[in-house]
Design a protein around this motif. Sequence first.
Motif, PDB file in Angstrom:
ATOM      1  N   ARG A  52       0.844  -1.204   0.000  1.00  0.00           N
ATOM      2  CA  ARG A  52       0.000   0.000   0.000  1.00  0.00           C
ATOM      3  C   ARG A  52       0.873   1.246   0.000  1.00  0.00           C
ATOM      4  O   ARG A  52       0.601   2.208  -0.725  1.00  0.00           O
ATOM      5  CB  ARG A  52      -0.920  -0.002   1.221  1.00  0.00           C
ATOM      6  N   ARG A  80     -10.656   3.489   0.249  1.00  0.00           N
ATOM      7  CA  ARG A  80     -11.109   2.310  -0.497  1.00  0.00           C
ATOM      8  C   ARG A  80     -11.369   2.622  -1.971  1.00  0.00           C
ATOM      9  O   ARG A  80     -11.542   1.705  -2.762  1.00  0.00           O
ATOM     10  CB  ARG A  80     -12.338   1.703   0.162  1.00  0.00           C
ATOM     11  N   GLU A  90      -2.248  -2.983  -4.373  1.00  0.00           N
ATOM     12  CA  GLU A  90      -3.424  -2.961  -3.498  1.00  0.00           C
ATOM     13  C   GLU A  90      -3.940  -4.383  -3.258  1.00  0.00           C
ATOM     14  O   GLU A  90      -4.331  -4.731  -2.139  1.00  0.00           O
ATOM     15  CB  GLU A  90      -4.514  -2.086  -4.101  1.00  0.00           C
ATOM     16  N   ALA A  91      -3.933  -5.207  -4.296  1.00  0.00           N
ATOM     17  CA  ALA A  91      -4.374  -6.599  -4.144  1.00  0.00           C
ATOM     18  C   ALA A  91      -3.417  -7.380  -3.239  1.00  0.00           C
ATOM     19  O   ALA A  91      -3.855  -8.213  -2.445  1.00  0.00           O
ATOM     20  CB  ALA A  91      -4.480  -7.263  -5.516  1.00  0.00           C
ATOM     21  N   THR A 128      -1.728  -6.130  -0.772  1.00  0.00           N
ATOM     22  CA  THR A 128      -2.039  -5.707   0.591  1.00  0.00           C
ATOM     23  C   THR A 128      -3.263  -6.449   1.113  1.00  0.00           C
ATOM     24  O   THR A 128      -3.249  -6.976   2.234  1.00  0.00           O
ATOM     25  CB  THR A 128      -2.261  -4.186   0.644  1.00  0.00           C
ATOM     26  N   SER A 129      -4.298  -6.512   0.300  1.00  0.00           N
ATOM     27  CA  SER A 129      -5.511  -7.232   0.715  1.00  0.00           C
ATOM     28  C   SER A 129      -5.196  -8.691   1.012  1.00  0.00           C
ATOM     29  O   SER A 129      -5.639  -9.237   2.029  1.00  0.00           O
ATOM     30  CB  SER A 129      -6.583  -7.151  -0.377  1.00  0.00           C
ATOM     31  N   ASN A 130      -4.429  -9.327   0.146  1.00  0.00           N
ATOM     32  CA  ASN A 130      -4.078 -10.725   0.354  1.00  0.00           C
ATOM     33  C   ASN A 130      -3.275 -10.906   1.638  1.00  0.00           C
ATOM     34  O   ASN A 130      -3.491 -11.864   2.384  1.00  0.00           O
ATOM     35  CB  ASN A 130      -3.292 -11.262  -0.840  1.00  0.00           C
ATOM     36  N   GLU A 190      -5.641 -10.713   4.500  1.00  0.00           N
ATOM     37  CA  GLU A 190      -6.507 -11.903   4.508  1.00  0.00           C
ATOM     38  C   GLU A 190      -5.781 -13.113   5.091  1.00  0.00           C
ATOM     39  O   GLU A 190      -6.406 -13.982   5.705  1.00  0.00           O
ATOM     40  CB  GLU A 190      -6.977 -12.216   3.093  1.00  0.00           C
TER      41      GLU A 190
END
Length: 162
Positions: A29, A52, A76-77, A79-81, A84
Amino acid sequence: MASYLPNLARDNISLYTIPVAWVVAFMPRIYAISTYTSITKKDTKAISLQPRDFIKIAADDQALDNKMTQRIIRAEAATSNGFENLGLFAAAVAAGNAAGLDVSTLNGITIAYIVSRVVYNHIYIFNDLVPSQARTVTFLGGVGMCMALFVQAGNRMKRTLL
């Protein structure tokens, strides 16, 4: 002279790797925002107001070429992963500690997991340079390390309960 570095065969640092994993999850990020602001010369006010919406903001910005837009989206993906997977990792570390696994095993697996996440982030962000299969292998390796901690903790607990 005393060393400030831990002895990984003796000092359990596995719980400290959980906040490190959080930082590793957050770093893409930082990369995305700093890349966006350095290319577009825009401040982060719009991003701060609606974080967001950052992917949409970046995707709609004509100052970015497609390559950089895609890297920002992948960061960004990543970071999300990372976030998670953080719960799985923290639970595996807690299980290993609760079961009393060997310190060198805990340290080795947790440090290897952190390294796998750093490599995963790099591969994910720079997917235009590295095949996506490498990302999958790295991801599964990190998950496998978590599962290894769970299995070893379960085996250790089973032996102590018998």
